[in-house]
Design a protein around this motif. Structure first.
Motif, PDB file in Angstrom:
ATOM      1  N   ALA A 159       0.826  -1.075  -0.152  1.00 12.87           N
ATOM      2  CA  ALA A 159       0.009  -0.019   0.060  1.00 12.87           C
ATOM      3  C   ALA A 159       0.950   1.222  -0.111  1.00 12.87           C
ATOM      4  O   ALA A 159       0.174   2.379   0.189  1.00 12.87           O
ATOM      5  N   LEU A 183      -4.272   1.063  -3.501  1.00 11.75           N
ATOM      6  CA  LEU A 183      -5.557   1.401  -3.198  1.00 11.75           C
ATOM      7  C   LEU A 183      -6.337   0.093  -3.110  1.00 11.75           C
ATOM      8  O   LEU A 183      -7.245  -0.213  -1.921  1.00 11.75           O
ATOM      9  N   LYS A 201      -5.226  -1.298   0.314  1.00 13.38           N
ATOM     10  CA  LYS A 201      -5.900  -0.370   1.235  1.00 13.38           C
ATOM     11  C   LYS A 201      -7.306  -0.922   1.738  1.00 13.38           C
ATOM     12  O   LYS A 201      -7.754  -0.843   2.846  1.00 13.38           O
ATOM     13  N   GLU A 202      -7.986  -1.272   0.587  1.00 13.28           N
ATOM     14  CA  GLU A 202      -9.336  -1.712   0.579  1.00 13.28           C
ATOM     15  C   GLU A 202      -9.448  -3.022   1.532  1.00 13.28           C
ATOM     16  O   GLU A 202     -10.236  -3.099   2.522  1.00 13.28           O
ATOM     17  N   GLU A 229      -9.672   7.318   3.141  1.00 12.08           N
ATOM     18  CA  GLU A 229      -8.158   7.536   2.273  1.00 12.08           C
ATOM     19  C   GLU A 229      -8.347   7.285   0.816  1.00 12.08           C
ATOM     20  O   GLU A 229      -7.943   7.907  -0.160  1.00 12.08           O
ATOM     21  N   ILE A 230      -8.891   6.041   0.536  1.00 13.12           N
ATOM     22  CA  ILE A 230      -9.298   5.508  -0.689  1.00 13.12           C
ATOM     23  C   ILE A 230      -9.933   6.602  -1.472  1.00 13.12           C
ATOM     24  O   ILE A 230      -9.570   6.771  -2.561  1.00 13.12           O
ATOM     25  N   ASP A 279      -8.389   9.497  -2.752  1.00  9.07           N
ATOM     26  CA  ASP A 279      -7.319   9.437  -3.697  1.00  9.07           C
ATOM     27  C   ASP A 279      -7.811   9.974  -5.124  1.00  9.07           C
ATOM     28  O   ASP A 279      -8.522   9.549  -5.653  1.00  9.07           O
ATOM     29  N   VAL A 293      -8.086   6.991  -7.719  1.00  3.24           N
ATOM     30  CA  VAL A 293      -9.095   5.804  -7.446  1.00  3.24           C
ATOM     31  C   VAL A 293     -10.086   5.897  -8.649  1.00  3.24           C
ATOM     32  O   VAL A 293     -10.249   6.583  -9.525  1.00  3.24           O
ATOM     33  N   ARG A 302     -14.237   3.376  -6.220  1.00  3.89           N
ATOM     34  CA  ARG A 302     -14.914   4.514  -5.312  1.00  3.89           C
ATOM     35  C   ARG A 302     -16.018   4.276  -4.976  1.00  3.89           C
ATOM     36  O   ARG A 302     -16.744   4.399  -3.700  1.00  3.89           O
TER      37      ARG A 302
END
Length: 212
Positions: free
Chosen positions: A151, A159, A162-163, A184-185, A188, A191, A196
């Motif tokens: 990440a 991303l 991070k998910e 955060e995601i 970005d 993304v 999203r």
């Protein structure tokens, strides 16, 4: 032009011709060697290209032959005979996953993550898919630590990693940390719309405001 001047010109021309022949006799082997080297190098390059194409064709045929095996045991045995490569390890991991053999799938993807000479994007893909395949055998802390390695800012799968971190945080009961990661995601600039949408759906499901 006088006869004398004409004679001098003829003499000079003869001298130049003699000098040229002398240089050719003395240094002509250099030109010949250069030409021979160029021809040899071109032939060697073409030979190597042909060998590479033949090897790639053979590897592709072997992968397709393995995929044509109906039984997982037969397919696994066929994949085991293939030299490790990005394509063969991806196919092996995917086939094992399809057959429900998570251990074999994780092993193949881990092998890809550590494959010498592979581009970093493929190594990261292997590590990412290995973590997913082996998720049931890892604690949430181990999963979070593994995905955090993928990440880093600018990493190809940052991303997506991070998910998965947010999912692990939720499973660990830390909804606030998960919401922070999801935001955060969502915030970005790189993304994708699909990611999203997924992230904002989770934020709303957790009682958060997707517009923040």
């Amino acid at each position: 032009m006088s006869n004398n001047e004409s004679f001098i010109d003829e003499v000079n021309e003869e001298v130049r011709r003699d000098q040229l022949f002398t240089y050719i006799r003395k240094y002509g082997w250099i030109a010949a060697l250069t030409v021979t080297g160029l021809v040899g190098a071109t032939a060697w390059t073409e030979y190597q290209s042909a060998q590479t194409r033949a090897a790639e064709q053979a590897a592709g045929d072997a992968i397709f032959d393995a995929l044509e095996q109906n039984e997982w045991a037969d397919r696994q045995a066929a994949f085991a005979q293939l030299p490790p490569s990005v394509m063969s390890l991806l196919m092996t991991g995917a086939a094992a996953q399809e057959a429900g053999d998570t251990a074999a799938s994780a092993d193949a993807f881990n092998a890809l993550a550590n494959l010498d000479g592979a581009r970093q994007v493929y190594r990261d893909l292997g590590a990412f898919k290995a973590l997913l395949a082996n998720a049931e055998n890892l604690s949430t802390d181990e999963r979070i630590a593994g995905f955090q390695n993928l990440a880093a800012p600018g990493a190809t799968f940052a991303l997506l990693a991070k998910e998965q971190i947010a999912v692990a945080q939720l499973e660990a009961g830390d909804a606030e940390a998960a919401l922070a990661t999801l935001r955060e995601i969502s915030g970005d600039a790189t993304v994708t719309q699909g990611l999203r949408n997924r992230v904002e759906g989770l934020i709303v499901a957790l009682g958060g405001d997707a517009s923040q």
